[in-house]
Design a protein around this motif. Sequence first.
Motif, short mmCIF file in Angstrom:
data_model
loop_
_atom_site.label_atom_id
_atom_site.label_comp_id
_atom_site.label_asym_id
_atom_site.label_seq_id
_atom_site.Cartn_x
_atom_site.Cartn_y
_atom_site.Cartn_z
N VAL A 65 46.26 44.11 34.80
CA VAL A 65 45.10 44.33 33.93
C VAL A 65 43.96 44.82 34.82
O VAL A 65 43.78 44.32 35.93
N GLY A 66 43.16 45.74 34.34
CA GLY A 66 42.04 46.23 35.13
C GLY A 66 40.91 45.22 35.21
O GLY A 66 40.39 44.77 34.19
N ILE A 67 40.55 44.84 36.44
CA ILE A 67 39.41 43.96 36.70
C ILE A 67 38.74 44.43 37.99
O ILE A 67 39.37 45.09 38.82
N ILE A 68 37.47 44.05 38.17
CA ILE A 68 36.79 44.46 39.40
C ILE A 68 36.70 43.35 40.43
O ILE A 68 36.31 43.60 41.57
N GLY A 69 37.03 42.11 40.05
CA GLY A 69 36.97 41.02 41.01
C GLY A 69 36.88 39.66 40.35
O GLY A 69 37.16 39.51 39.16
N ALA A 96 28.08 28.99 41.14
CA ALA A 96 27.96 27.83 42.02
C ALA A 96 26.95 26.86 41.42
O ALA A 96 25.91 27.27 40.91
N LYS A 97 27.25 25.56 41.46
CA LYS A 97 26.37 24.59 40.83
C LYS A 97 25.10 24.33 41.63
O LYS A 97 24.10 23.87 41.09
N ASP A 98 25.14 24.61 42.95
CA ASP A 98 23.97 24.37 43.80
C ASP A 98 24.14 25.15 45.11
O ASP A 98 25.14 25.84 45.31
N GLY A 99 23.16 25.02 46.00
CA GLY A 99 23.19 25.74 47.27
C GLY A 99 24.37 25.36 48.15
O GLY A 99 24.94 26.21 48.84
N HIS A 100 24.76 24.10 48.10
CA HIS A 100 25.91 23.65 48.90
C HIS A 100 27.18 24.34 48.41
O HIS A 100 28.00 24.80 49.21
N ALA A 101 27.37 24.39 47.09
CA ALA A 101 28.55 25.06 46.52
C ALA A 101 28.51 26.55 46.83
O ALA A 101 29.54 27.15 47.14
N LYS A 102 27.32 27.14 46.80
CA LYS A 102 27.16 28.57 47.14
C LYS A 102 27.66 28.83 48.55
O LYS A 102 28.43 29.76 48.79
N GLU A 103 27.25 28.00 49.49
CA GLU A 103 27.69 28.16 50.88
C GLU A 103 29.21 28.00 50.99
O GLU A 103 29.86 28.70 51.78
N ILE A 130 29.85 37.02 47.40
CA ILE A 130 28.48 37.50 47.63
C ILE A 130 27.61 37.17 46.42
O ILE A 130 28.09 37.20 45.29
N SER A 131 26.34 36.84 46.67
CA SER A 131 25.40 36.52 45.59
C SER A 131 25.05 37.77 44.80
O SER A 131 24.95 38.87 45.35
N LEU A 132 24.80 37.58 43.51
CA LEU A 132 24.41 38.69 42.65
C LEU A 132 22.90 38.74 42.50
O LEU A 132 22.20 37.74 42.66
N GLN A 133 22.41 39.93 42.18
CA GLN A 133 20.98 40.15 42.03
C GLN A 133 20.42 39.30 40.89
O GLN A 133 21.00 39.21 39.83
N ASN A 183 20.27 36.17 40.51
CA ASN A 183 20.79 34.80 40.42
C ASN A 183 21.66 34.52 41.65
O ASN A 183 22.85 34.81 41.64
N PRO A 184 21.08 33.95 42.69
CA PRO A 184 21.84 33.72 43.92
C PRO A 184 22.99 32.73 43.78
O PRO A 184 23.86 32.68 44.66
N LEU A 185 23.04 31.97 42.68
CA LEU A 185 24.15 31.03 42.48
C LEU A 185 25.31 31.64 41.69
O LEU A 185 26.33 30.99 41.47
N PHE A 186 25.13 32.89 41.24
CA PHE A 186 26.21 33.61 40.57
C PHE A 186 26.83 34.51 41.63
O PHE A 186 26.17 35.40 42.16
N LEU A 187 28.10 34.26 41.96
CA LEU A 187 28.73 34.92 43.10
C LEU A 187 29.91 35.78 42.68
O LEU A 187 30.56 35.52 41.67
N PHE A 188 30.21 36.76 43.52
CA PHE A 188 31.21 37.77 43.22
C PHE A 188 32.09 38.02 44.44
O PHE A 188 31.60 38.12 45.56
N LEU A 189 33.40 38.09 44.19
CA LEU A 189 34.37 38.46 45.22
C LEU A 189 35.06 39.73 44.74
O LEU A 189 35.88 39.68 43.81
N PRO A 190 34.69 40.88 45.31
CA PRO A 190 35.25 42.16 44.84
C PRO A 190 36.76 42.27 45.09
O PRO A 190 37.30 41.64 46.01
N MET A 191 37.43 43.08 44.30
CA MET A 191 38.88 43.29 44.47
C MET A 191 39.19 43.77 45.87
O MET A 191 40.22 43.41 46.45
N GLN A 192 38.33 44.60 46.43
CA GLN A 192 38.56 45.10 47.79
C GLN A 192 38.70 43.93 48.78
O GLN A 192 39.57 43.93 49.64
#
Length: 164
Positions: A120-124, A129-136, A144-147, A149-158
């Motif tokens: 299925v086509g997806i980008i990642g 993350a619930k808090d800064g510790h989870a983000k780390e 990587i953090s998204l613009q 909202n630094p607690l919303f993170l993305f792992l690209p398919m690449q």
Amino acid sequence: MLKIKLLDKSHERAQFDCGNPALNFYLQRTARQHISKGMSRTFVLVNGDNPRVILGFYTLSICEIETDYLPKEIAKKYPDQVPAVKLARLAVSIKHQHKKFGHYLIGSAVEKVILISENVGIIGLFVDAKDGHAKEYYEQFGFISLQGNPLFLFLPMQTLNKYK
């Protein structure tokens, strides 16, 4: 031996405690309903010697993301909205924390996301993350953090494909 299984009736959900009441409640009362309704899939980590006891779990679902939130160098490649997978929940029981079981669960999730991407086509993969510790914690896997909202993170398919 550790195993990842799709949550089913045989797993002892009532005894699971990760220290977060919302995650406990989800596993105990909601996860199987979401599986049966096709909304998400929850996978549990068990020991082969006692496969009913849940050591940890994660939940995956399909989502759609507005590219405005993505880093500009990634967003410019895509239309306004793109399909992805969301790591909706991740938890390890209190008794089994600090034993790298979270790493094991994320590794399993990454394998499943790669398999999904082959069909299925997806980008990642995304995660809230619930808090800064989870983000780390997630950042150590390449999220990587998204613009906006630094607690919303993305792992690209690449990046995910490097784990193949």
